[in-house]
Write an enzyme that holds these catalytic residues in place. Sequence first.
Site, PDB file in Angstrom:
ATOM      1  N   LYS A 186      -6.766  -3.701  -5.899  1.00 41.06           N
ATOM      2  CA  LYS A 186      -6.028  -2.883  -6.866  1.00 41.06           C
ATOM      3  C   LYS A 186      -4.792  -3.640  -7.327  1.00 41.06           C
ATOM      4  O   LYS A 186      -3.787  -3.724  -6.616  1.00 41.06           O
ATOM      5  CB  LYS A 186      -5.600  -1.540  -6.266  1.00 41.06           C
ATOM      6  CG  LYS A 186      -5.167  -0.578  -7.373  1.00 41.06           C
ATOM      7  CD  LYS A 186      -4.018   0.325  -7.015  1.00 41.06           C
ATOM      8  CE  LYS A 186      -2.670  -0.252  -7.242  1.00 41.06           C
ATOM      9  NZ  LYS A 186      -2.266  -0.512  -8.616  1.00 41.06           N
ATOM     10  N   GLY A 208       4.329  -5.684  -1.827  1.00 45.04           N
ATOM     11  CA  GLY A 208       5.120  -4.873  -2.743  1.00 45.04           C
ATOM     12  C   GLY A 208       6.420  -4.470  -2.086  1.00 45.04           C
ATOM     13  O   GLY A 208       6.923  -5.160  -1.191  1.00 45.04           O
ATOM     14  N   SER A 209       6.925  -3.320  -2.484  1.00 44.85           N
ATOM     15  CA  SER A 209       8.247  -2.917  -2.013  1.00 44.85           C
ATOM     16  C   SER A 209       8.184  -2.389  -0.577  1.00 44.85           C
ATOM     17  O   SER A 209       7.153  -1.870  -0.136  1.00 44.85           O
ATOM     18  CB  SER A 209       8.805  -1.832  -2.930  1.00 44.85           C
ATOM     19  OG  SER A 209       7.959  -0.710  -2.914  1.00 44.85           O
ATOM     20  N   THR A 210       9.298  -2.489   0.108  1.00 47.84           N
ATOM     21  CA  THR A 210       9.367  -1.996   1.483  1.00 47.84           C
ATOM     22  C   THR A 210       9.157  -0.484   1.511  1.00 47.84           C
ATOM     23  O   THR A 210       8.496   0.040   2.419  1.00 47.84           O
ATOM     24  CB  THR A 210      10.711  -2.414   2.121  1.00 47.84           C
ATOM     25  OG1 THR A 210      10.696  -3.847   2.231  1.00 47.84           O
ATOM     26  CG2 THR A 210      10.900  -1.836   3.504  1.00 47.84           C
ATOM     27  N   VAL A 248       7.273   1.471  -0.502  1.00 49.44           N
ATOM     28  CA  VAL A 248       5.842   1.801  -0.600  1.00 49.44           C
ATOM     29  C   VAL A 248       5.118   1.321   0.658  1.00 49.44           C
ATOM     30  O   VAL A 248       4.225   2.005   1.177  1.00 49.44           O
ATOM     31  CB  VAL A 248       5.223   1.212  -1.895  1.00 49.44           C
ATOM     32  CG1 VAL A 248       3.716   1.382  -1.901  1.00 49.44           C
ATOM     33  CG2 VAL A 248       5.825   1.894  -3.121  1.00 49.44           C
ATOM     34  N   GLY A 249       5.545   0.183   1.196  1.00 48.44           N
ATOM     35  CA  GLY A 249       4.946  -0.338   2.432  1.00 48.44           C
ATOM     36  C   GLY A 249       5.059   0.645   3.584  1.00 48.44           C
ATOM     37  O   GLY A 249       4.122   0.817   4.370  1.00 48.44           O
ATOM     38  N   GLU A 267       3.315  -7.344   3.171  1.00 53.08           N
ATOM     39  CA  GLU A 267       4.233  -8.405   2.765  1.00 53.08           C
ATOM     40  C   GLU A 267       5.215  -7.731   1.814  1.00 53.08           C
ATOM     41  O   GLU A 267       4.849  -7.356   0.707  1.00 53.08           O
ATOM     42  CB  GLU A 267       3.438  -9.539   2.105  1.00 53.08           C
ATOM     43  CG  GLU A 267       4.173 -10.854   2.117  1.00 53.08           C
ATOM     44  CD  GLU A 267       5.034 -10.978   0.889  1.00 53.08           C
ATOM     45  OE1 GLU A 267       6.235 -10.645   1.004  1.00 53.08           O
ATOM     46  OE2 GLU A 267       4.528 -11.378  -0.147  1.00 53.08           O
ATOM     47  N   CYS A 289       9.806 -12.171  -3.853  1.00 52.39           N
ATOM     48  CA  CYS A 289      10.217 -11.672  -2.538  1.00 52.39           C
ATOM     49  C   CYS A 289      10.888 -12.762  -1.716  1.00 52.39           C
ATOM     50  O   CYS A 289      11.639 -12.469  -0.798  1.00 52.39           O
ATOM     51  CB  CYS A 289       9.020 -11.089  -1.797  1.00 52.39           C
ATOM     52  SG  CYS A 289       7.607 -12.177  -1.799  1.00 52.39           S
ATOM     53  N   GLU A 296      17.440  -5.630  -2.217  1.00 49.57           N
ATOM     54  CA  GLU A 296      16.605  -6.597  -2.926  1.00 49.57           C
ATOM     55  C   GLU A 296      16.687  -6.250  -4.410  1.00 49.57           C
ATOM     56  O   GLU A 296      16.130  -5.244  -4.862  1.00 49.57           O
ATOM     57  CB  GLU A 296      15.147  -6.511  -2.460  1.00 49.57           C
ATOM     58  CG  GLU A 296      14.274  -7.513  -3.184  1.00 49.57           C
ATOM     59  CD  GLU A 296      12.819  -7.492  -2.757  1.00 49.57           C
ATOM     60  OE1 GLU A 296      12.226  -6.401  -2.705  1.00 49.57           O
ATOM     61  OE2 GLU A 296      12.280  -8.582  -2.487  1.00 49.57           O
TER      62      GLU A 296
HETATM   63  P1  NDP Z   1       5.565  -1.205  -5.626  1.00 53.05           P
HETATM   64  O1  NDP Z   1       5.692  -1.467  -4.185  1.00 53.05           O
HETATM   65  O2  NDP Z   1       5.659   0.185  -6.129  1.00 53.05           O
HETATM   66  O3  NDP Z   1       4.140  -1.759  -6.165  1.00 53.05           O
HETATM   67  C1  NDP Z   1       3.329  -2.705  -5.520  1.00 53.05           C
HETATM   68  C2  NDP Z   1       1.874  -2.268  -5.599  1.00 53.05           C
HETATM   69  O4  NDP Z   1       1.694  -1.052  -4.867  1.00 53.05           O
HETATM   70  C3  NDP Z   1       1.382  -1.960  -7.006  1.00 53.05           C
HETATM   71  O5  NDP Z   1       0.024  -2.320  -7.120  1.00 53.05           O
HETATM   72  C4  NDP Z   1       1.536  -0.457  -7.073  1.00 53.05           C
HETATM   73  O6  NDP Z   1       0.706   0.130  -8.052  1.00 53.05           O
HETATM   74  C5  NDP Z   1       1.105  -0.066  -5.691  1.00 53.05           C
HETATM   75  N1  NDP Z   1       1.561   1.252  -5.256  1.00 53.05           N
HETATM   76  C6  NDP Z   1       2.638   1.955  -5.704  1.00 53.05           C
HETATM   77  N2  NDP Z   1       2.725   3.138  -5.052  1.00 53.05           N
HETATM   78  C7  NDP Z   1       1.697   3.187  -4.183  1.00 53.05           C
HETATM   79  C8  NDP Z   1       1.246   4.131  -3.233  1.00 53.05           C
HETATM   80  N3  NDP Z   1       1.887   5.299  -3.038  1.00 53.05           N
HETATM   81  N4  NDP Z   1       0.147   3.871  -2.505  1.00 53.05           N
HETATM   82  C9  NDP Z   1      -0.507   2.703  -2.650  1.00 53.05           C
HETATM   83  N5  NDP Z   1      -0.150   1.762  -3.565  1.00 53.05           N
HETATM   84  C10 NDP Z   1       0.950   1.983  -4.304  1.00 53.05           C
HETATM   85  O7  NDP Z   1       6.586  -2.108  -6.350  1.00 53.05           O
HETATM   86  P2  NDP Z   1       7.231  -1.830  -7.803  1.00 53.05           P
HETATM   87  O8  NDP Z   1       6.264  -2.310  -8.756  1.00 53.05           O
HETATM   88  O9  NDP Z   1       7.667  -0.416  -7.982  1.00 53.05           O
HETATM   89  O10 NDP Z   1       8.555  -2.689  -7.693  1.00 53.05           O
HETATM   90  C11 NDP Z   1       9.727  -2.071  -7.157  1.00 53.05           C
HETATM   91  C12 NDP Z   1      10.430  -3.005  -6.257  1.00 53.05           C
HETATM   92  O11 NDP Z   1       9.576  -3.434  -5.209  1.00 53.05           O
HETATM   93  C13 NDP Z   1      10.880  -4.283  -6.895  1.00 53.05           C
HETATM   94  O12 NDP Z   1      12.067  -4.121  -7.602  1.00 53.05           O
HETATM   95  C14 NDP Z   1      11.031  -5.166  -5.675  1.00 53.05           C
HETATM   96  O13 NDP Z   1      12.248  -4.894  -5.044  1.00 53.05           O
HETATM   97  C15 NDP Z   1       9.883  -4.737  -4.794  1.00 53.05           C
HETATM   98  N6  NDP Z   1       8.693  -5.581  -4.940  1.00 53.05           N
HETATM   99  C16 NDP Z   1       8.456  -6.547  -4.019  1.00 53.05           C
HETATM  100  C17 NDP Z   1       7.381  -7.381  -4.166  1.00 53.05           C
HETATM  101  C18 NDP Z   1       7.098  -8.467  -3.211  1.00 53.05           C
HETATM  102  O14 NDP Z   1       6.571  -9.507  -3.609  1.00 53.05           O
HETATM  103  N7  NDP Z   1       7.356  -8.278  -1.935  1.00 53.05           N
HETATM  104  C19 NDP Z   1       6.466  -7.278  -5.297  1.00 53.05           C
HETATM  105  C20 NDP Z   1       6.767  -6.187  -6.188  1.00 53.05           C
HETATM  106  C21 NDP Z   1       7.845  -5.397  -6.001  1.00 53.05           C
HETATM  107  P3  NDP Z   1       1.228   0.438  -9.553  1.00 53.05           P
HETATM  108  O15 NDP Z   1       2.358  -0.471  -9.831  1.00 53.05           O
HETATM  109  O16 NDP Z   1       0.026   0.174 -10.362  1.00 53.05           O
HETATM  110  O17 NDP Z   1       1.605   1.875  -9.556  1.00 53.05           O
END
Ligand code: NDP
Length: 451
Positions: A152, A205-207, A209-210, A227, A261, A354
């Site tokens: 996804k 992704g973000s901490t 959502v993690g 990660e 990140c 971050e």
């Molecule tokens: P998110 O953590 O929201 O998104 C990362 C992925 O998770 C996307 O595919 C997103 O889908 C998906 N996602 C979002 N919500 C859920 C959920 N409840 N259950 C399962 N999957 C989910 O990051 P953001 O795009 O909102 O970015 C926000 C902040 O996160 C950034 O400003 C940064 O600080 C951090 N970030 C860190 C990253 C890293 O490399 N470690 C990468 C990206 C962000 P979708 O976007 O399609 O809704």
Amino acid sequence: MIAVVEPATERVMAEVPRAGVEETDAAVARAKRAFPAWRDVAPADRAAHLRRLADALEAESAELSTLEARNAGKPITDARGEVAMVIECFRYYAGAPERLLGQTIPVAGGVDVTFREPLGVVGLITPWNFPLVIASWKVAPALAAGNTVVLKPAELTPLSSLELERIALEAGLPEGVLNVVAGPGRECGQRLVEHPDVAKIAFTGSTDVGRGIAAGAAQTIKRVTLELGGKSANVIFADADLEAAAAAAPIAVFGNAGQDCCARSRVLVERSAMDEFMAALEREVKAIRVGDPLSESTQMGPLISADQREAVASYVPDDAPVAIQGSVPGGPGFWFAPTVLAPVSNSDRAAADEIFGPVACVIPFSGEAEAVKIANDTIYGLSGSIWTRDGAKALRVARGIDTGVISVNSNSSVRVTTPFGGFKQSGVGRELGPDALEHYTDVKNVYIATG
Ligand code: NDP
């Protein structure tokens, strides 16, 4: 439909069907049906599939690079490097199927052997900052180990992952082995986390959502690798080659417009070197070329979205201690100028969060112990750098900083052959290198009584 926006122009560059829960369930069902046959493909043949996929990606690397540069707003030269890494990643893990070795363990009364078994269907959730390259870090080891995949991508940047699915099918990967669902995280991602037929989630992704993913996965005791975010330190000692450190510092935080990140967004500078370092840093930051991602000379593109720009701007209010600022083009595009805040205290909001944008905080320190203390004063622990000419000090500080990846006299964080991942709230598990394979397999222990 998802209207995919090009961040440099703010125009819609493509529309793709928007998946939801139903499509996610269908993708999991396809992956589940495909799993037994894929698991049983002879290791050499699975390796050959991955090599063919790498070759097919290479044949389309120019188009993929342009697509990624446009959709993610990253400089074309960076996008080419990322696509090259994607290809390298599939070739590297093509070496794995024939080397997933078990053990024979001496026991009483028989023979004990272990096997590394694939997990089944794995759900891979990826972000928008490095869409294809992060997908490859997950897809390649997952397939190599004999799992089938539902990937996804982030809704903002689904295009290169959809291309990966097409190219994989055309390269002969059996139907159902790699499935891409382009839709929102709260629907498709969450469904993967909850789905009883998904054995593991690998997430970048973000901490925030993690945390939710770890909690959701607990319901079905899924394996989880995360990660997450970072707020890494770039520690510059007075005995370093300051010109080299200043030349490298901007790209270490402004690369990918700071949406990285691994960004070394806390620049820790030994007090006695502050003036000399800041003068060199100013020359470097002012020289950064921000502009059209498709131009060969561009070093930094726009941010991914208007929302991201607004979030980043909140860290640079009117009274922020802006010490250095670069420039941005006029006209449409989610631009944000490279910005250095100095001096900053490590407890300031800009130094704690971050930011995920081109904002660096310069934090002065005095001596090795204080440098390590400040570097560790964060919830994160993903990457970092140390600049010094003293090898023993470099090693002491590297051991002292709680982080998953750290470089000495370099800003490099990621290599296909070495483990990558975070300490503390930067994540769980490792990607890349041989370590990743452990997270896509379970150990089976077989005891044979020889009576
Ligand atoms: P998110 O953590 O929201 O998104 C990362 C992925 O998770 C996307 O595919 C997103 O889908 C998906 N996602 C979002 N919500 C859920 C959920 N409840 N259950 C399962 N999957 C989910 O990051 P953001 O795009 O909102 O970015 C926000 C902040 O996160 C950034 O400003 C940064 O600080 C951090 N970030 C860190 C990253 C890293 O490399 N470690 C990468 C990206 C962000 P979708 O976007 O399609 O809704």
